[in-house]
Design an enzyme around this catalytic site. Structure first.
Site, PDB file in Angstrom:
ATOM      1  CG  ASP A  67      -0.243  -0.524   2.492  1.00  0.00           C
ATOM      2  OD1 ASP A  67       1.001  -0.413   2.589  1.00  0.00           O
ATOM      3  OD2 ASP A  67      -0.929  -1.055   3.375  1.00  0.00           O
ATOM      4  CG  ASN A 134      -8.211  -1.598  12.485  1.00  0.00           C
ATOM      5  OD1 ASN A 134      -7.280  -2.263  12.035  1.00  0.00           O
ATOM      6  ND2 ASN A 134      -8.680  -0.532  11.868  1.00  0.00           N
ATOM      7  CG  HIS A 136      -5.343  -2.303   9.158  1.00  0.00           C
ATOM      8  ND1 HIS A 136      -5.375  -0.940   9.337  1.00  0.00           N
ATOM      9  CD2 HIS A 136      -4.028  -2.628   9.338  1.00  0.00           C
ATOM     10  CE1 HIS A 136      -4.163  -0.497   9.592  1.00  0.00           C
ATOM     11  NE2 HIS A 136      -3.332  -1.497   9.604  1.00  0.00           N
ATOM     12  CD  GLU A 141      -8.211   0.688   8.202  1.00  0.00           C
ATOM     13  OE1 GLU A 141      -8.128  -0.246   9.023  1.00  0.00           O
ATOM     14  OE2 GLU A 141      -7.499   1.711   8.284  1.00  0.00           O
TER      15      GLU A 141
HETATM   16  C1  F6R Z   1       1.877  -1.451   6.064  1.00  0.00           C
HETATM   17  C2  F6R Z   1       0.521  -2.012   6.197  1.00  0.00           C
HETATM   18  C3  F6R Z   1      -0.175  -2.043   7.519  1.00  0.00           C
HETATM   19  C4  F6R Z   1       0.724  -2.310   8.723  1.00  0.00           C
HETATM   20  C5  F6R Z   1      -0.106  -2.274  10.001  1.00  0.00           C
HETATM   21  C6  F6R Z   1       0.738  -2.473  11.250  1.00  0.00           C
HETATM   22  O1  F6R Z   1       2.344  -1.546   4.742  1.00  0.00           O
HETATM   23  O2  F6R Z   1      -0.042  -2.401   5.232  1.00  0.00           O
HETATM   24  O3  F6R Z   1      -1.188  -3.028   7.464  1.00  0.00           O
HETATM   25  O4  F6R Z   1       1.356  -3.549   8.583  1.00  0.00           O
HETATM   26  O5  F6R Z   1      -0.786  -1.054  10.098  1.00  0.00           O
HETATM   27  O6  F6R Z   1       1.535  -1.351  11.430  1.00  0.00           O
HETATM   28  P1  F6R Z   1       2.593  -1.301  12.628  1.00  0.00           P
HETATM   29  O7  F6R Z   1       3.568  -2.360  12.367  1.00  0.00           O
HETATM   30  O8  F6R Z   1       3.185   0.088  12.522  1.00  0.00           O
HETATM   31  O9  F6R Z   1       1.812  -1.524  13.885  1.00  0.00           O
END
Ligand code: F6R
Length: 248
Positions: A67, A134, A136, A141
């Protein structure tokens, strides 16, 4: 689903890096699906180190990221392109043309088409994932429905709050992102999910200790994939209430 429990976050990162490295060693032309975020950050120094020690080459490897924030130029310090260049690509022999991260600063519709096409022509051998507080994965989401393909996601309030730590203020966190859909994620040959921190315990419980698949906790869709490895440290495993499991 395979669960690997390690002594620490640092050990989890080493474990995840070793899984990615074993894919590249067995296929120098492999395509890696990569993730950004705080959790994944500890993985990349191990890949760089393996390259420096001449244990691996990324010359023929292709990469696709999950993403990118919409509205950030590639050189913005919080763009995922900047993250990947800084922590990984700039330090290894990968061909920049073989690294794809959707652009968040081009016209969105052509970029969705572009991203979808790349996913078709560069099938991923493995996809690295983090997980949101959450549940995701990518920026898929929680909601009544999820999308299978590449799309623009509106970030959840919880995601904006969690990611505010990387920006000067919460107001600066982009509200939308371009992301692989859950169908795209599930198309990778293998999936490696790395998690740490007590704030991830509740969603990991839904993934690892229940049989339920729900769009309200997107990571539970990983139960539909046949080759998922979840790597977590002992502290988080205790909070989730799981032990190592090596079932196929
Ligand atoms: C990042 C992504 C997100 C993160 C997730 C966890 O490319 O797609 O899904 O993997 O938000 O983020 P952290 O590791 O910062 O808690």
């Amino acid at each position: 689903m395979k669960i690997i429990i390690t002594d620490s976050y640092a050990a989890s990162c080493r474990e995840a890096a070793n899984l990615l490295l074993s894919v590249v060693k067995s296929n120098p032309h492999a395509c890696l699906g990569l993730a950004t975020g705080g959790t994944a950050q500890g993985v990349y120094p191990h890949l760089v180190e393996a390259y420096k020690q001449q244990l691996v080459s990324f010359k023929e490897v292709r990469t696709v990221n999950l993403d990118e924030y919409i509205g950030l130029k590639p050189d913005h310090p919080q763009s995922y392109r900047h993250y990947m260049d800084t922590y990984f690509f700039d330090h290894v022999d990968i061909n920049p043309l073989n690294t794809y991260i959707p652009s968040g600063s081009q016209l969105v519709q052509p970029e969705i088409t572009n991203f979808s096409r790349i996913l078709e022509i560069w099938p991923r051998d493995v996809q690295l994932l983090g997980v949101g507080v959450n549940g995701h994965i990518g920026f898929n989401e929680p909601g009544e429905v999820l999308q299978a393909g590449v799309h623009v996601a509106t970030l959840d309030e919880a995601t904006i709050k969690a990611n505010a730590r990387f920006f000067a203020s919460e107001a600066e966190v982009p509200k939308t992102a371009i992301t692989m859909g859950v169908g795209n994620i599930l198309q990778a040959g293998k999936i490696v999910l790395l998690a740490t921190g007590s704030q991830k315990a509740a969603v990991l419980q839904k993934l690892l200790t229940s049989d339920e698949v729900t769009t309200q906790v997107p990571c539970t869709l990983l139960k539909l994939h046949r080759d998922v490895t979840v790597i977590l440290d002992r502290e988080l495993a205790r909070q989730v209430g799981v032990s190592s499991r090596f079932t196929e």
